[in-house]
Scaffold this active site. Structure first.
Site, PDB file in Angstrom:
ATOM      1  N   THR A 109       0.829  -1.218   0.000  1.00 33.67           N
ATOM      2  CA  THR A 109       0.000   0.000   0.000  1.00 33.67           C
ATOM      3  C   THR A 109       0.860   1.264   0.000  1.00 33.67           C
ATOM      4  O   THR A 109       0.346   2.355  -0.248  1.00 33.67           O
ATOM      5  CB  THR A 109      -0.884   0.050   1.254  1.00 33.67           C
ATOM      6  N   ASP A 204      18.925   1.310   3.351  1.00 34.89           N
ATOM      7  CA  ASP A 204      19.797   0.206   2.929  1.00 34.89           C
ATOM      8  C   ASP A 204      21.199   0.702   2.609  1.00 34.89           C
ATOM      9  O   ASP A 204      22.192   0.044   2.952  1.00 34.89           O
ATOM     10  CB  ASP A 204      19.215  -0.494   1.694  1.00 34.89           C
TER      11      ASP A 204
END
Ligand code: URA
Length: 211
Positions: A109, A204
């Site tokens: 979503t 990351d």
């Protein structure tokens, strides 16, 4: 009238941001650059903090100087990538109090889910600066600002490194009074919710968690 969007176009900021964006930039280099960038951005973000006059004595004479008025600034990092902006900002505002809003993005979503919230005490007396490197859809930034705004800080600002037009529009619609500081407004979001050209996943890249 809505608060301003400040694009920090200082040459040092733009130079370091370009190095940061490169896919060949190593994790160590990414961390170093993000630290330097956040320190530079902290200057711009704190430019209009209110000052008060204080009486001091130098070794030579009594005089008055100016110091930041009120309680310490509150830096609120949006976990986890916001941590990447924290150390650099703390080098410039070392006495700041630090809060965290833990949000992760539901990859389907693209909506934020809150899993942690801890804010400094006495937020009503503090100038709050919410920090998150990437303003993509704006959903996480809105959720974080909703939480921090509810604590009624003396003032509230939002800092990101790279923003997408979609995120800026959403954020300004929901929090029109919050000034936004960014080093770049990029082209768009892709179908995965990444900023194009962006720099990839800031978390990351900062934590070195992608294979
Ligand atoms: N979050 C990131 O880290 N990068 C993006 O491009 C979008 C969201």
């Amino acid at each position: 009238m809505a608060a301003a969007v400040h694009v920090i176009d200082h040459p040092l900021v733009q130079h370091k941001l370009t190095l940061l964006r490169k896919k060949t930039t190593s994790t160590a280099e990414f961390r170093r650059l993000l630290g330097e960038l956040s320190a530079l951005m902290a200057y711009e973000v704190t430019r209009d903090l209110p000052l008060r006059e204080v009486a001091i004595e130098t070794p030579v004479a009594a005089t008055t100087g100016r110091m930041i008025d009120g309680r310490k600034v509150a830096l609120i990092a949006v976990l986890r990538a916001g941590i990447g902006l924290l150390d650099g900002m703390l080098t410039v505002v070392p006495g700041a109090r630090v809060g965290h809003v833990g949000l992760y993005r539901d990859e389907r979503t693209l909506r934020p889910i809150e899993y942690y919230l801890r804010l400094p005490r006495d937020m009503r007396d503090r100038d709050a600066i919410v920090i998150d490197p990437m303003l993509a859809t704006g959903h996480s930034a809105i959720a974080a600002l909703d939480r921090v705004a509810a604590s009624r800080p003396r003032s509230l600002r939002f800092v990101c490194l790279v923003s997408a037009p979609e995120g800026l529009a959403n954020l300004r619609e929901r929090h029109p009074d919050v000034p936004i500081f960014t080093a770049a407004i990029d082209e768009r979001l892709n179908e995965h919710g990444y900023i194009v050209p962006g720099l990839g996943d800031a978390g990351d890249r900062y934590f070195g968690t992608k294979a």
